[in-house]
Scaffold this motif. Structure first.
Motif, short mmCIF file in Angstrom:
data_model
loop_
_atom_site.label_atom_id
_atom_site.label_comp_id
_atom_site.label_asym_id
_atom_site.label_seq_id
_atom_site.Cartn_x
_atom_site.Cartn_y
_atom_site.Cartn_z
N VAL A 108 62.76 47.77 -31.49
CA VAL A 108 63.26 46.47 -31.95
C VAL A 108 64.61 46.22 -31.28
O VAL A 108 65.52 47.04 -31.37
N GLY A 109 64.74 45.11 -30.59
CA GLY A 109 66.01 44.78 -29.98
C GLY A 109 67.02 44.32 -31.03
O GLY A 109 66.65 43.73 -32.04
N GLY A 110 68.28 44.60 -30.78
CA GLY A 110 69.32 44.18 -31.72
C GLY A 110 70.63 43.90 -31.01
O GLY A 110 70.91 44.45 -29.95
N HIS A 111 71.43 43.04 -31.61
CA HIS A 111 72.78 42.76 -31.08
C HIS A 111 73.67 42.27 -32.21
O HIS A 111 73.58 41.12 -32.64
N PRO A 112 74.56 43.13 -32.72
CA PRO A 112 75.52 42.68 -33.72
C PRO A 112 76.60 41.84 -33.06
O PRO A 112 77.23 42.26 -32.09
N MET A 113 76.81 40.65 -33.57
CA MET A 113 77.81 39.74 -33.00
C MET A 113 79.16 40.02 -33.66
O MET A 113 79.68 39.23 -34.45
N TRP A 134 73.67 39.34 -36.87
CA TRP A 134 73.09 40.48 -36.14
C TRP A 134 71.73 40.01 -35.63
O TRP A 134 70.79 39.83 -36.40
N VAL A 135 71.66 39.74 -34.35
CA VAL A 135 70.43 39.20 -33.78
C VAL A 135 69.39 40.32 -33.65
O VAL A 135 69.68 41.42 -33.16
#
Length: 231
Positions: A108-113, A134-135
């Protein structure tokens, strides 16, 4: 909720994730090629050094962007049953490599802004992600169980999950994050280097990066659409 987390990469984001999970009472293992950074993260978070054999239920890859895809592939071999996510600020190149991962439904891709002007484990905070977006991105192979596991972790850290495709994410981040960073770098380069010719090396260095390419493509597409709209 997974019982044991492994965080690979103990910079600001990785160590802050460890701090938040530990504060919620979860078992956290830590791994980093930088022994000094790992020691700092362990002392700061209360996590434990991964011994190379202990199993984990969910692995968070928080390494520098250029190594994320390779580390995901390595992690998938070592942990054949674990859910795997990352925190990379560019999603398309990372998720494009998922086809090479055993059991890609686990990724699962993730990116906390979220972030801080100071880098490294010493700047980590357990509340860094509270009320921050958090995308979460999925591929066509991603399972509902894997998504649920990552969403549960995001909620534990106090962040607000936002699901987007990799392309949608990269378009948005190109406009609100990467472009201002590049412009600021270009603006400061002559002052830093005191040599005007250095100015002309900055943009090509950004453009040539395989991880920045989707963002630049998204930005140029947006500019083209804007020009058509105002023409």
């Amino acid at each position: 909720m997974p019982a044991t987390y492994l965080v690979v990469g103990t910079g600001l984001i990785g160590t802050s994730i460890a701090l938040g999970l530990r504060a919620a009472g979860h078992e956290v293992l830590l791994s980093d090629n930088d022994a000094e950074a790992l020691d700092v993260a362990i002392a700061a978070s209360g996590g434990r050094r991964w011994d190379g054999a202990e199993p984990a239920d969910l692995v968070v890859v928080a390494t520098p962007p250029r190594s994320v895809a390779a580390v995901i592939r390595q992690v998938a071999e070592v942990f054949p049953d674990a859910v795997i996510t990352d925190v990379c600020s560019v999603k398309q190149p990372v998720l494009a490599a998922v086809d090479l991962v055993p059991s890609p439904h686990r990724v699962v891709g993730g990116h906390p802004m979220a972030g801080h002007e100071i880098h490294g484990a010493r700047a980590a905070r357990s509340n860094l992600f509270v009320d921050r977006p958090w995308v979460v991105t999925r591929t066509t192979a991603t399972s509902a169980a894997a998504i649920d596991a990552v969403l549960a972790m995001v909620a534990t850290l106090g962040a607000v999950a936002v699901e987007r495709s990799a392309a949608e994410h990269d378009r948005a981040v190109a406009l609100v994050s990467h472009t201002p960073q590049a412009v600021a770098s270009v603006a400061m380069t002559p002052a830093r280097a005191k040599e005007r010719h250095i100015f002309f090396k900055v943009i090509p260095s950004y453009m040539s990066s395989p991880f920045w390419a989707p963002c630049w493509g998204a930005l140029l597409g947006w500019v083209a659409r804007w020009r058509r709209a105002v023409a």
